[in-house]
Write a protein that holds these residues in place. Structure first.
Motif, PDB file in Angstrom:
ATOM      1  N   VAL A  38       1.277  12.603   3.764  1.00 45.28           N
ATOM      2  CA  VAL A  38       2.703  12.416   4.053  1.00 45.28           C
ATOM      3  C   VAL A  38       3.462  12.448   2.738  1.00 45.28           C
TER       4      VAL A  38
ATOM      5  N   ASP B  11       7.114  12.225   0.954  1.00 45.11           N
ATOM      6  CA  ASP B  11       8.522  11.829   1.068  1.00 45.11           C
ATOM      7  C   ASP B  11       8.817  10.930  -0.118  1.00 45.11           C
TER       8      ASP B  11
ATOM      9  N   LEU C 178       9.377   5.309   0.112  1.00 43.46           N
ATOM     10  CA  LEU C 178       8.223   4.576   0.653  1.00 43.46           C
ATOM     11  C   LEU C 178       8.474   4.086   2.085  1.00 43.46           C
TER      12      LEU C 178
ATOM     13  N   ARG D  34       8.092   7.005   4.435  1.00 46.04           N
ATOM     14  CA  ARG D  34       6.691   7.397   4.641  1.00 46.04           C
ATOM     15  C   ARG D  34       6.051   6.453   5.658  1.00 46.04           C
ATOM     16  N   SER D  35       6.420   5.164   5.576  1.00 47.68           N
ATOM     17  CA  SER D  35       5.893   4.189   6.542  1.00 47.68           C
ATOM     18  C   SER D  35       6.390   4.482   7.943  1.00 47.68           C
TER      19      SER D  35
ATOM     20  N   LYS E  69       4.419   7.516   9.203  1.00 44.37           N
ATOM     21  CA  LYS E  69       3.019   7.176   9.505  1.00 44.37           C
ATOM     22  C   LYS E  69       2.919   6.328  10.763  1.00 44.37           C
TER      23      LYS E  69
ATOM     24  N   PHE F 100      -4.540   8.447   6.140  1.00 51.78           N
ATOM     25  CA  PHE F 100      -3.258   8.900   5.599  1.00 51.78           C
ATOM     26  C   PHE F 100      -3.332   8.881   4.076  1.00 51.78           C
TER      27      PHE F 100
ATOM     28  N   ASP G 214      -0.522   9.389   0.703  1.00 54.72           N
ATOM     29  CA  ASP G 214       0.916   9.348   0.396  1.00 54.72           C
ATOM     30  C   ASP G 214       1.219  10.100  -0.885  1.00 54.72           C
TER      31      ASP G 214
ATOM     32  N   SER H 157       5.011  11.030  -3.261  1.00 58.43           N
ATOM     33  CA  SER H 157       6.466  10.845  -3.275  1.00 58.43           C
ATOM     34  C   SER H 157       7.212  12.132  -3.655  1.00 58.43           C
TER      35      SER H 157
ATOM     36  N   THR I 239       5.727  17.086   5.274  1.00 53.96           N
ATOM     37  CA  THR I 239       6.542  16.935   4.068  1.00 53.96           C
ATOM     38  C   THR I 239       8.033  16.898   4.358  1.00 53.96           C
TER      39      THR I 239
END
Lengths: 156, 160
Positions: free
Chosen positions: B25, B27, B30, B33-34, B37, B50, B52, B54, B73
């Protein structure tokens, strides 16, 4: 573009964003300006401004109390709202504004191209100042389980 | 590159209908992204793990280190945006086969079609529900697994 058409699209967009993506039920209220909801200098409200250009141009402005934004961030991060950094609350407010804006234009006209600028945090006093006559502009207020929020659009 | 995935499965997962997918993921936020997900997890889509990132640069670094099956993305990010990431992946012999889904607030159909022309497997418009993303991700991974076009969607965006 008719003001009522824009307002309806914005309301539909807000409902979709908050209910689909953030699982936050809401009811629209009838406040006419952010001053009816919050007091500058007293209430900590995150104000996000997002400029756009397209068949018509202007700015989308969101008003989300910091406490609400932090609570939303905390829900998704699985943390206590009191421990969530202020930055995460700002990011959530900016992302909500971004989504509401993009979704509004999609609902209005998916064939036209609207360029959205990067959302910017602003001061409550600046955005809600007499520079913006909310009676003439588009203003949508709502109540959620997290508290009140509002969105506005100033069309040039 | 790491060697995740299910033993006995080849890289495209043929013959591994019940495998869980490693998802990257990307992004710059943060919390967002949560959100992504959590929504993907709630959808029931089979996620193994998953990862992560940024921005696109971080994503490329992770792609070089780990076994990933799918990339979700964002489009607008500093230090390499989603489109640049997609372009770089398409130029790489190994990475080009990993499906990339662009998650975007873009409302214009013209712009969304450009993502597909650049090689994205699909786009997903924010906001999206768990059900909506599961349908599209299952279709994408099904195409990758069997090497056939999906008779319902093909390489289309998730448009709700």
């Amino acid at each position: 573009m008719e003001k009522e058409t824009l307002k309806t699209a914005m309301k539909d967009s807000i409902s979709e964003v908050l209910e689909k993506m953030f699982f936050v039920p809401l009811n629209f209220s009838e406040h006419k300006s952010p001053y009816e909801l919050w007091k500058p200098g007293k209430d900590k409200v995150l104000v996000t401004e997002l400029g756009f250009q397209g068949p018509f141009s202007g700015t989308v402005i969101s008003f989300i109390p910091e406490e609400n934004a932090l609570s939303l961030a905390a829900d998704f991060l699985g943390e206590n709202a009191k421990e969530v950094p202020a930055q995460h609350g700002r990011e959530i407010a900016q992302e909500i504004t971004n989504m509401v804006s993009g979704n509004t234009f999609r609902l209005l006209d998916s064939q036209s191209v609207f360029d959205l600028e990067t959302p910017k945090m602003s001061l409550f006093e600046k955005a809600a100042a007499s520079q913006v006559d909310w009676v003439k502009e588009i203003f949508v207020s709502l109540q959620t389980t997290e508290g009140s929020m509002a969105f506005g659009m100033v069309v040039r | 590159m790491g060697s995740g995935g299910t033993p006995g499965c080849n890289k495209k997962g043929r013959g591994c209908r019940n495998m869980a997918y490693n998802v990257l993921v990307v992004d710059d936020s943060l919390p967002m992204r949560s959100v992504i997900k959590k929504t993907v997890k709630a959808s029931g889509f089979k996620v193994g793990r998953f990862f992560d990132a940024s921005n696109g640069k971080e994503a490329l670094h992770i792609l070089g280190e780990e076994w990933l099956d799918l990339v979700l993305t964002d489009y607008n990010m500093p230090d390499m945006n989603g489109l640049e990431l997609l372009t770089r992946m398409k130029k790489d012999e190994i990475l080009k086969s990993i499906p990339v889904v662009v998650i975007t607030t873009e409302g214009s159909q013209q712009r969304l079609n450009e993502f597909l022309e650049m090689g994205a497997a699909a786009y997903v418009r924010k906001p999206f529900t768990p059900e909506e993303i599961r349908t599209k991700l299952n279709a994408i991974m099904g195409e990758t697994e069997h090497g056939k076009g999906n008779s319902e969607d093909g390489d289309e965006g998730l448009d709700f």
